[in-house]
Structures are given as C-alpha cells and as structure tokens.
Design an enzyme around this catalytic site. Structure first.
Site, PDB file in Angstrom:
ATOM      1  CG  ASN A 169      -4.884  -4.853  -4.249  1.00 33.80           C
ATOM      2  OD1 ASN A 169      -5.962  -5.410  -4.059  1.00 33.80           O
ATOM      3  ND2 ASN A 169      -3.960  -5.346  -5.066  1.00 33.80           N
ATOM      4  CG  ASP A 213       8.351  -7.994   0.378  1.00 37.67           C
ATOM      5  OD1 ASP A 213       7.296  -7.762   1.002  1.00 37.67           O
ATOM      6  OD2 ASP A 213       9.024  -9.026   0.580  1.00 37.67           O
ATOM      7  CB  VAL A 214       3.818  -3.972   0.887  1.00 37.09           C
ATOM      8  CG1 VAL A 214       3.477  -3.434  -0.495  1.00 37.09           C
ATOM      9  CG2 VAL A 214       3.111  -5.300   1.154  1.00 37.09           C
ATOM     10  CE  LYS A 236      -7.413  -8.807   3.373  1.00 33.03           C
ATOM     11  NZ  LYS A 236      -6.805  -7.710   2.568  1.00 33.03           N
ATOM     12  CE1 TYR A 259      -6.985 -12.303   2.474  1.00 29.34           C
ATOM     13  CE2 TYR A 259      -9.231 -12.747   3.203  1.00 29.34           C
ATOM     14  CZ  TYR A 259      -8.353 -12.134   2.316  1.00 29.34           C
ATOM     15  OH  TYR A 259      -8.848 -11.355   1.300  1.00 29.34           O
TER      16      TYR A 259
END
Length: 261
Positions: free
Chosen positions: A97, A70-71, A170, A166
C-alpha cells in the site's frame, strides 16, 4: 477428508498473518484496523514509528508488530520481513500500500528528476521489494502460499492532470500484479490489485474543496468513507487461495472518473 479439504480447514483455524505497508495513515491505517478487528495478526510498516503506534492503539487488543520501514530501501524491507518471520512464523497476506503522489500541480516539463525518482522509488520499487520478500517467504513456508494485494489507483487506468510520475508507477504496478499472479500459480500465491478512487484520507482532503480537472477547471469532488475500501481489501484477503479477485475498482460513486476528460 482429502488433503485439499484438510489444508483448507487447517488454514481457517490458524491465525492469519498480514503485512500492511503505509500503515501509519490513510488507507493503510484503515486496512490494518479492519484486519486487526477481524482477528488477523498484523505487521504495521511505515516510515514514522509514532504514526504506526497510533494505528496500533486503535485496536489495543489486536496482535500486531510495528516496524519502521522505508519501502524504497532494500535493507529496511529485508528487516521488516525478517521481523515478521521471527514474530509470527509465516505470512498469509501482503497489502502493498505504501505510496506517494509526488509534487502536485507541477507541469511535466518542470518536474524535477529528484521528484520523479522519489515517486518511482516509493510506489514501484518499494512495491517490488516488498512483493519479492513476501513471495520468497510464501513460496518456502509450510503450508505454502499466500496472497499479495497491490494498491493500484484509478490512475492505473485514467490519469489526472500533472500526475505523470504517479500515473506511470500505477500503470507499472498493474504489470507487476499480472506478472506475479502468473508466476505465483505454481506456489499457491494469489496476487490481485485494488484500484481506489477518492477515499477520504489526508491525501484526498483537497479534492473536497477543489481539484484540477482535465478541462482546466477547479471543481470539488465527492469522496467515500475509507472504511469501505478496508472492507473490500478484507474480502479479497479472506478468500480461499483457490479464488482470487484479480482486479477490483472501488470509488466514490459520483467522482469524475468514468468519462473523465
């Protein structure tokens, strides 16, 4: 032969080592498979062990390591890069990613704080943790250096409706890419970003039946083969460290991006 030429020749002869996060599905799976088929050794990282094993099974002859990660959790990320170091001895590429879109179709004023935090923790904090671990290893290893490719999005440039978490992450990832690219120069660490639009994955399946547009209409959108994204990442990854694709945008040709809204 001078030292630079000798280092380049040595690098071309050795097996290259990559970490791909979010490797259990979608773009991460496609990139991992592309690298494995090209002879890279690949550490597959993701939250579900069973999907990582499914990815590994697509290239049974490939040298790979599957690590449930789990990053957003620092301990998981530390364990991932320790496992890579123990198994392969070095690191040449991080494809950063792993990500999530978050709750779709939720107006900004109704967005739960927990949903915002989940997207930020995964997309931004996770990318930071993985990049930091990779950066440390690349700086200290011999020969020194490596490459980090961050998965941005066309949303790093232009948002969709109801996509604040999101889109914000980004945009922030672009800042991280630029900063790491600058800081990595002294250590032979090249950092770039690929911004992807409408690759055909489970995450984008709804776009083919209808996606909310900036004018309020619901309209289907074209998608492209995710393998074309994977080949682009591989091209970026296999450049010599003296060259870097700082930003690349690959998207379905007819998607509503240029001129969106």
């Amino acid at each position: 032969m001078n030292n630079a030429m000798r280092t380049a020749e040595q690098a071309s002869r050795r097996t290259r080592i990559a970490v791909v996060t979010g490797a259990g599905s979608g773009i991460g799976r496609a990139v991992a498979v592309e690298l494995l088929r090209a002879g890279w050794s690949v550490a597959l990282a993701g939250r579900r062990a069973e999907t990582l094993e499914e990815t590994a099974a697509l290239v049974p002859e490939g040298a790979r390591l599957a690590v449930r990660t789990d990053v957003s959790r620092p301990d998981d990320v530390a364990a991932l890069f320790a496992a890579v170091r123990d198994r392969f001895g070095r690191l040449d590429l991080l494809f950063n990613n792993a990500g999530t879109f978050g709750p779709g179709g939720v107006p900004f004023e109704d967005l739960p704080h927990e949903a915002w935090r989940h997207v930020v923790d995964t997309n931004l904090n996770g990318a930071f943790l993985c990049a930091q671990a990779a950066y440390r290893q690349m700086k200290e290893q011999d020969p020194r250096g490596g490459r980090i490719i961050n998965n941005g999005s066309v949303s790093a440039h232009t948002p969709r409706p109801h996509s604040a978490p999101y889109t914000a992450t980004k945009h922030a990832l672009t800042g991280l890419t630029k900063s790491l690219s600058l800081d990595g120069r002294a250590y032979g660490i090249a950092v770039g970003q690929i911004d992807i639009g409408n690759a055909a994955t489970d995450m984008t399946a709804r776009m083919q039946t209808g996606a909310l547009q900036a004018n309020g209409e619901i309209a289907p959108e074209p998608v492209m083969d995710v393998a074309d994204v994977a080949r682009t990442v591989r091209h970026m990854a296999e450049l010599p460290l003296e060259a870097n694709v700082q930003f690349a945008t690959v998207l379905a040709t007819a998607m509503p991006y240029v001129g969106r809204g």
